[in-house]
Design an enzyme around this catalytic site. Sequence first.
Site, short mmCIF file in Angstrom:
data_model
loop_
_atom_site.label_atom_id
_atom_site.label_comp_id
_atom_site.label_asym_id
_atom_site.label_seq_id
_atom_site.Cartn_x
_atom_site.Cartn_y
_atom_site.Cartn_z
N ALA A 11 46.17 47.72 38.05
CA ALA A 11 47.06 48.41 37.11
C ALA A 11 46.68 48.19 35.65
CB ALA A 11 48.51 47.99 37.34
N GLY A 13 43.55 46.26 32.67
CA GLY A 13 42.36 45.47 32.36
C GLY A 13 41.14 45.80 33.20
N ILE A 14 40.44 44.77 33.64
CA ILE A 14 39.20 44.94 34.38
C ILE A 14 39.44 45.66 35.71
CG2 ILE A 14 37.35 43.69 35.58
CD1 ILE A 14 37.65 41.50 33.42
N LEU A 43 50.52 38.26 44.76
CA LEU A 43 49.55 37.35 45.36
C LEU A 43 49.84 35.88 45.08
CD1 LEU A 43 46.21 39.28 44.72
CD2 LEU A 43 47.59 39.21 46.81
N GLY A 72 44.39 38.26 38.62
CA GLY A 72 44.45 36.88 38.15
C GLY A 72 45.42 36.70 37.01
N SER A 112 35.43 33.48 35.90
CA SER A 112 35.51 33.45 34.44
C SER A 112 34.48 32.48 33.87
CB SER A 112 36.90 33.01 33.99
OG SER A 112 36.94 32.76 32.60
N TYR A 154 43.92 27.19 34.22
CA TYR A 154 43.08 28.39 34.36
C TYR A 154 41.63 28.04 34.69
CZ TYR A 154 40.81 32.83 33.28
OH TYR A 154 40.05 33.96 33.33
N LYS A 158 39.62 28.83 38.35
CA LYS A 158 38.41 29.65 38.40
C LYS A 158 37.20 28.84 38.87
CE LYS A 158 40.11 33.62 36.97
NZ LYS A 158 40.14 34.82 37.85
#
Length: 282
Positions: A11, A13-14, A43, A72, A112, A154, A158
């Site tokens: 929905a 961004g990337i 999720l 994420g 990331s 974060y 990752k």
Amino acid sequence: MSRTYAVTGSASGIGQATAALLRRRGHRVIGVDVRSGDVVADLSTPHGREEAVEGVLDEAGGRLDGVVANAGLALPTAATVAVNHFGTVALLEGLRPALVCSRAPRAVATSSMATLLPVHAPLVDACLAGDEDLALAIAVELEARGPEAGAVLYPSSKRALSRWVRREAPTPRWAGCGIPLNAVAPGIVRTPMVADLIATEQGRDALAGVVPMPLHGYLEAEQVAALLAWLVSEENTHVCGQTVYVDGGCDVVLRGDDVWSWNDSAPVAVTDPAARETVPAG
């Protein structure tokens, strides 16, 4: 030939850019997001992950050509660990049987460049052990200490994800089934999340000290999407277990050429013992 892909975080961004690119190329995309999409699921919870997997399988008829596990969070909260590591792993594992049905299956996750930053080792270990209860207990404790302590959540999530990809990719479950499994590691991407930080010279200077990007500076989401699209394309036949840094050179600046140092003193793998003195190691 048209292929069917599942893209999480579709929905914005990337994820949104990747879904749009794949659709422009004539492929079918099943978008998964917590807010809107073909499949709406959270999720961060085991139940939400089950809903995501079941929803995608229903939409795809039990067969997928590729998965882009992009969803994420980048918050100093325990939910970041739940989504970034456990949500991504559960989705990839849950959809793997549908990939096996494809003639050319592919899977990729979004990691990331933050994997290069300091992490909380016990948290990473708990993630890799698959112990979500312990991992979230550690994360909740770090979150309770405030944003500064929570900031490690974060990169830790990752780092664990990239290490999971590297461990799983060459196994019979993935490589043995003909599925290239990889990750991408973007640098700073121009999104609403970082808009305030990069709006001022002071903010940009501070960011450059942590995330140096000498080649072309910040990324657009579409540039990361192009790499993701290639990794899940039929063209990618042999990239296996890699975290591909699309970061304007940040990885190179921070790590230099030491990524091969683990093998400096390894013995030479040759079949002729007489050649051991003439063939250089490495």
